[in-house]
Design an enzyme around this catalytic site. Structure first.
Site, PDB file in Angstrom:
ATOM      1  N   GLN B  29       0.828  -1.207   0.000  1.00 44.88           N
ATOM      2  CA  GLN B  29       0.000   0.000   0.000  1.00 44.88           C
ATOM      3  C   GLN B  29       0.864   1.260   0.000  1.00 44.88           C
ATOM      4  O   GLN B  29       2.074   1.193   0.197  1.00 44.88           O
ATOM      5  CB  GLN B  29      -0.894  -0.001   1.259  1.00 44.88           C
ATOM      6  CG  GLN B  29      -0.109  -0.205   2.549  1.00 44.88           C
ATOM      7  CD  GLN B  29      -0.939  -0.800   3.677  1.00 44.88           C
ATOM      8  OE1 GLN B  29      -2.172  -0.746   3.656  1.00 44.88           O
ATOM      9  NE2 GLN B  29      -0.290  -1.364   4.672  1.00 44.88           N
ATOM     10  N   HIS B  60      -8.171   3.000  19.853  1.00 41.35           N
ATOM     11  CA  HIS B  60      -7.358   1.924  20.439  1.00 41.35           C
ATOM     12  C   HIS B  60      -7.903   1.448  21.785  1.00 41.35           C
ATOM     13  O   HIS B  60      -7.938   0.251  22.060  1.00 41.35           O
ATOM     14  CB  HIS B  60      -5.896   2.373  20.565  1.00 41.35           C
ATOM     15  CG  HIS B  60      -5.231   2.503  19.225  1.00 41.35           C
ATOM     16  ND1 HIS B  60      -4.560   3.632  18.816  1.00 41.35           N
ATOM     17  CD2 HIS B  60      -5.165   1.639  18.176  1.00 41.35           C
ATOM     18  CE1 HIS B  60      -4.100   3.459  17.576  1.00 41.35           C
ATOM     19  NE2 HIS B  60      -4.445   2.258  17.170  1.00 41.35           N
ATOM     20  N   GLU B 104       1.246  -8.517  11.573  1.00 41.02           N
ATOM     21  CA  GLU B 104       1.025  -7.401  10.637  1.00 41.02           C
ATOM     22  C   GLU B 104       1.615  -7.800   9.289  1.00 41.02           C
ATOM     23  O   GLU B 104       2.765  -8.222   9.217  1.00 41.02           O
ATOM     24  CB  GLU B 104       1.708  -6.143  11.200  1.00 41.02           C
ATOM     25  CG  GLU B 104       1.930  -5.000  10.232  1.00 41.02           C
ATOM     26  CD  GLU B 104       0.649  -4.360   9.713  1.00 41.02           C
ATOM     27  OE1 GLU B 104      -0.163  -3.872  10.525  1.00 41.02           O
ATOM     28  OE2 GLU B 104       0.459  -4.343   8.464  1.00 41.02           O
ATOM     29  N   ASP B 135       0.798 -12.816   6.868  1.00 37.61           N
ATOM     30  CA  ASP B 135      -0.611 -12.688   6.528  1.00 37.61           C
ATOM     31  C   ASP B 135      -1.437 -13.300   7.674  1.00 37.61           C
ATOM     32  O   ASP B 135      -1.201 -14.447   8.075  1.00 37.61           O
ATOM     33  CB  ASP B 135      -0.831 -13.462   5.221  1.00 37.61           C
ATOM     34  CG  ASP B 135      -2.291 -13.600   4.882  1.00 37.61           C
ATOM     35  OD1 ASP B 135      -2.968 -12.558   4.835  1.00 37.61           O
ATOM     36  OD2 ASP B 135      -2.751 -14.737   4.700  1.00 37.61           O
ATOM     37  N   ASP B 153      -7.470  -5.672  14.187  1.00 38.95           N
ATOM     38  CA  ASP B 153      -7.221  -4.239  14.033  1.00 38.95           C
ATOM     39  C   ASP B 153      -6.847  -3.995  12.573  1.00 38.95           C
ATOM     40  O   ASP B 153      -5.755  -3.543  12.255  1.00 38.95           O
ATOM     41  CB  ASP B 153      -6.062  -3.866  14.971  1.00 38.95           C
ATOM     42  CG  ASP B 153      -5.820  -2.381  15.034  1.00 38.95           C
ATOM     43  OD1 ASP B 153      -6.568  -1.617  14.405  1.00 38.95           O
ATOM     44  OD2 ASP B 153      -4.856  -1.985  15.719  1.00 38.95           O
ATOM     45  N   SER B 154      -7.786  -4.296  11.710  1.00 38.88           N
ATOM     46  CA  SER B 154      -7.497  -4.277  10.279  1.00 38.88           C
ATOM     47  C   SER B 154      -7.910  -2.954   9.659  1.00 38.88           C
ATOM     48  O   SER B 154      -8.679  -2.198  10.229  1.00 38.88           O
ATOM     49  CB  SER B 154      -8.286  -5.396   9.604  1.00 38.88           C
ATOM     50  OG  SER B 154      -9.665  -5.164   9.797  1.00 38.88           O
ATOM     51  N   SER B 155      -7.416  -2.723   8.448  1.00 36.66           N
ATOM     52  CA  SER B 155      -7.909  -1.584   7.684  1.00 36.66           C
ATOM     53  C   SER B 155      -9.239  -1.979   7.036  1.00 36.66           C
ATOM     54  O   SER B 155      -9.794  -3.034   7.315  1.00 36.66           O
ATOM     55  CB  SER B 155      -6.860  -1.127   6.666  1.00 36.66           C
ATOM     56  OG  SER B 155      -6.300  -2.234   6.004  1.00 36.66           O
ATOM     57  N   ASP B 156      -9.754  -1.118   6.179  1.00 41.06           N
ATOM     58  CA  ASP B 156     -11.070  -1.357   5.585  1.00 41.06           C
ATOM     59  C   ASP B 156     -11.106  -2.635   4.752  1.00 41.06           C
ATOM     60  O   ASP B 156     -10.074  -3.099   4.268  1.00 41.06           O
ATOM     61  CB  ASP B 156     -11.455  -0.157   4.710  1.00 41.06           C
ATOM     62  CG  ASP B 156     -11.714   1.082   5.558  1.00 41.06           C
ATOM     63  OD1 ASP B 156     -11.787   0.944   6.791  1.00 41.06           O
ATOM     64  OD2 ASP B 156     -11.831   2.175   4.988  1.00 41.06           O
TER      65      ASP B 156
END
Lengths: 277, 277
Positions: B29, B60, B104, B135, B153-156
């Site tokens: 990204q 958080h 992560e 992963d 705690d992931s992104s979209d």
């Protein structure tokens, strides 16, 4: 389509795709009506978003219902500001109500709302509603010991609305309330307008014996976290164990039994601001 | 100074005054670090705000503490995503914790966070923490019946994170939990991302017996109303009468006893979305 931006502060804003529908300069402010794909029609006063068709229910329900529920029998209700009519519409969901007075300084807001926001203004012509085009401050002086609930549906504490955030004003509100009267005011964002929020709470607490602050998610207002301050001398406004059965009778989309029961659950940092106020 | 805009949808966005500090293209990204007068430093992944120095505590704390409090003795905790380190920092406030695994996928996020966000990443080198650059999906397959709490705690749910919102993934999460294990995931905005929110809840409910949804005010996330979904087979995650004493020991700025007690008080329209999911 343009992008309309409301600057919440100098350094952050909400930007919305929009078509301009109408722009008028009234005696008090610039009134702008936008049509937005995301939020439907949007009412903007002097560059600040007041309400949108999509999310107006949140602000109007959360401004009106807690005080209306906590009062055991609200018959006479006053709204100061609120010319769009959304707060009046919510008040009229309470069957005990016999008369609603709307005191709006700017008649143009009402005219624009009736023309462009019919779903918000729909109850402004209800026979129980009486509209006064007057300054809230002087209006109150003529009505002592009259209302059961007074709702401050004002714009931000700048310009015409500035006096509505001062102790002297809350004293007038108090003397216009009947013995078990309750007042509630929108009191800005604790995150982006901490100074106004803290000051409004501090001033209200000087005047009323019982004061509570609660929050609601309003996506089109600064930071999305909006505050309301409710106060009374004779009603313990922080006791949400009362009148729970009234909540269940209401047809609402945000306010509900669990929101009422937990009305005063505040994040730690908001509690800290109140302690320092 | 530029104005950086995150488009929450095609039709609405948050716009923030900013200086660009760093821009890197990692394997996964684009990582952007901004310095903003309103929110301090801001971490942006593929154009989406992940965290800011000023409001990161809200996300958080609210992601980590409810699950950590509800578990009576969380010793082994896994965070999937969360390379900035804020969730790990909150987890380590719980004294029962013996090890925290951070899985992560993008090492660059950790490197950038350690360099530009020291107050968020400060605990990533704590001796209890072990970092895996992997992963999340394949990581879980190797660790059955191991964790007390797993935090997503992931992104979209687009790109690399998309699989993290599916039933098959939650099944893996479940088999990596010990008997009284609890999982929690960030599940987007019920207002602006209703589809993702509803789908994540629906998928989680297919896998776990007890599921609850709660909200927090995150001003820099779409709409400001953010959702979290917590789930467990053996712990009644909707009972916030348990372990209240643990809340009082935590040093936090948002999460607190009253927020915990009222965690599951949802607006009516959010309840309706869940009923339909």
């Amino acid at each position: 389509m343009i992008w309309f931006t409301e600057h919440w502060t100098e350094n952050v804003g909400l930007t919305v795709k929009a078509n301009e529908v109408k722009r008028i300069k009234s005696k008090y402010q610039e009134i702008l009506v936008l049509d937005t794909p995301e939020f439907g029609k949007m009412l903007v006063l002097d560059g600040l978003v007041q309400t949108t068709e999509r999310d107006e229910f949140i602000y109007h329900e959360m401004l009106a219902h807690p005080a209306m529920v906590m009062h055991s029998n609200p018959e006479r209700v006053l709204v100061i500001g609120g010319g769009d009519g959304g707060t009046v519409r919510e008040i009229l969901k309470h069957k005990s109500v016999k008369e609603v007075h709307l005191c709006e300084i700017d008649e143009e807001v009402i005219i624009v709302s009736e023309k462009y926001f019919p779903s918000i203004s729909e109850k402004l012509r209800d026979p129980k509603v009486k509209i006064f085009i007057e300054d809230g401050n002087s209006f109150l002086e003529e009505r002592k010991d009259y209302y059961d609930v007074i709702i401050m549906d004002s714009s931000d504490p700048v310009g015409a609305s500035e006096v509505l955030f001062k102790k002297e004003f809350y004293e007038k509100v108090k003397s216009s309330l009947r013995k078990n009267g309750i007042m509630v005011a929108q009191t800005e964002s604790p995150i982006l307008q901490e100074k106004y929020f803290s000051r409004a709470f501090g001033e209200i607490r000087k005047v009323f014996r019982n004061v509570g602050v609660y929050l609601a998610y309003v996506p089109t207002y600064p930071s999305g976290m909006w505050s309301f301050t409710i106060a009374s001398d004779f009603v313990d406004v922080k006791d949400t164990s009362v009148n729970r059965e009234k909540v269940k009778e209401l047809k609402t989309k945000y306010f509900c039994d669990s929101i009422y029961a937990c009305l005063f659950a505040l994040p730690q940092f908001v509690q800290e601001i109140l302690k320092k106020s």
